[in-house]
Scaffold this motif. Structure first.
Motif, PDB file in Angstrom:
ATOM      1  N   LEU A   1       0.827  -1.205   0.000  1.00  0.00           N
ATOM      2  CA  LEU A   1       0.000   0.000   0.000  1.00  0.00           C
ATOM      3  C   LEU A   1       0.860   1.253   0.000  1.00  0.00           C
ATOM      4  N   ASN A   2       2.043   1.130   0.591  1.00  0.00           N
ATOM      5  CA  ASN A   2       2.952   2.269   0.617  1.00  0.00           C
ATOM      6  C   ASN A   2       3.380   2.681  -0.789  1.00  0.00           C
TER       7      ASN A   2
ATOM      8  N   GLU B   1       3.091   6.473  -5.290  1.00  0.00           N
ATOM      9  CA  GLU B   1       2.709   6.713  -6.692  1.00  0.00           C
ATOM     10  C   GLU B   1       1.753   7.887  -6.820  1.00  0.00           C
ATOM     11  N   TYR B   2       0.816   7.994  -5.880  1.00  0.00           N
ATOM     12  CA  TYR B   2      -0.194   9.049  -5.944  1.00  0.00           C
ATOM     13  C   TYR B   2       0.119  10.221  -5.017  1.00  0.00           C
ATOM     14  N   THR B   3       1.310  10.233  -4.437  1.00  0.00           N
ATOM     15  CA  THR B   3       1.718  11.284  -3.499  1.00  0.00           C
ATOM     16  C   THR B   3       0.652  11.484  -2.431  1.00  0.00           C
ATOM     17  N   ALA B   4       0.269  10.400  -1.794  1.00  0.00           N
ATOM     18  CA  ALA B   4      -0.763  10.456  -0.752  1.00  0.00           C
ATOM     19  C   ALA B   4      -0.188  11.041   0.536  1.00  0.00           C
TER      20      ALA B   4
ATOM     21  N   SER C   1       4.425  -0.565   7.331  1.00  0.00           N
ATOM     22  CA  SER C   1       5.118  -0.220   6.086  1.00  0.00           C
ATOM     23  C   SER C   1       4.830   1.197   5.606  1.00  0.00           C
ATOM     24  N   SER C   2       3.775   1.802   6.099  1.00  0.00           N
ATOM     25  CA  SER C   2       3.352   3.095   5.566  1.00  0.00           C
ATOM     26  C   SER C   2       4.301   4.224   5.954  1.00  0.00           C
ATOM     27  N   GLU C   3       4.766   4.945   4.954  1.00  0.00           N
ATOM     28  CA  GLU C   3       5.608   6.114   5.189  1.00  0.00           C
ATOM     29  C   GLU C   3       4.758   7.344   5.492  1.00  0.00           C
TER      30      GLU C   3
END
Length: 273
Positions: free
Chosen positions: A94-95, A100-103, A131-133
């Motif tokens: 998911l990260n 990719e979408y600059t979330a 894992s999420s940045e």
């Protein structure tokens, strides 16, 4: 805030998250990326069996149709929403979608009292948190109008927490929220004198180039202290650091992050160290 990711499993908890994300998107002119994780083996996609390939396409189309129907909500009418269906392994990746979408944020639903491992879909949510940045916001109930005006960030003020603090500061500024910093001092081996804590906090805030004040709150346990302090000051959101791939249960010591996500009545947002 540009893009908000909302994992969807069609449960009421994921709708709670979607509604909170919609509220944020309207306030900050953001786009929402809804992601449904379809539990299909890689073997199906790589198989030369025509029947398996047809089955994979059928499941993908069915999931896309169900997701489109699920997103037919009144509160999403003025929000830009992109629907994404990915294989099951996307929980670990998911990260990559966030990059990719600059979330700027992942918003997820939680069962709350059933325990953190039940958050969203079993232990997969913990994989996302690890894992999420970008920050991961945990929503546990239906919030008609999500707000984040008074943000309590609990920290141990050790050097390794600097990155998480910086992310939390960006998050607070992004939402125009008042940031309230707290250190919970407990009896036992972890007890520190006021002067020791003041020196540690001073050193930390100098490195962070911040002049925010920190409250030292005494309590019997860290998680209880965070909850009690947040309730005392009227916070509407709690922030905590996580140790990335070491798991959220390694926040401070023991399972403080897990207990917070489980027992907090208000949203909890995590920041990777």
């Amino acid at each position: 805030m540009n893009n908000i990711i909302v994992p969807i499993d069609f449960s009421k908890q994921s709708e709670f998250a979607l509604k909170a994300a919609a509220s944020l998107a309207k306030k900050h002119d953001s786009k929402i990326l809804t992601v449904h994780m379809l539990e299909l083996s890689d073997a199906i996609f790589s198989s030369t069996d025509n029947i398996q390939a047809q089955q994979a396409v059928f499941f993908l189309k069915a999931a896309e149709k169900k997701l489109t129907s699920f997103l037919n909500k009144e509160y999403l009418k003025d929000v830009s929403v992109t629907a994404i269906v990915k294989p099951y392994k996307v929980f670990d990746e998911l990260n990559k979608i966030a990059q990719e979408y600059t979330a700027d944020l992942v918003v997820m639903g939680s069962n709350g009292s059933d325990g953190f491992e039940e958050l969203f879909v079993g232990s997969n949510a913990e994989k996302v948190v690890r894992s999420s940045e970008v920050p991961v916001l945990v929503i546990k109930k239906d919030l008609e109008h999500f707000k984040a005006q008074h943000f309590v960030f609990a920290c141990d003020f050790e050097d390794e927490s600097l990155a998480a603090f910086q992310r939390a500061k960006v998050f607070a500024d992004m939402l125009s929220a008042t940031m309230d910093l707290v250190y919970v001092n407990t009896p036992g081996d972890k007890f520190r004198s006021t002067s020791d804590l003041q020196n540690r906090i001073h050193h930390f805030m100098q490195k962070a180039c911040s002049d925010l004040n920190v409250t030292i709150h005494n309590d019997y346990a860290i998680e209880k202290g965070i909850l009690n302090y947040s309730d005392m000051v009227g916070a509407d959101i709690i922030g905590i650091p996580t140790h990335g791939r070491k798991g959220i249960s390694h926040f401070f010591m023991g399972s403080i992050g897990e207990d917070l996500a489980n027992h907090a009545k208000i949203p909890v947002v995590t920041f990777k160290i």
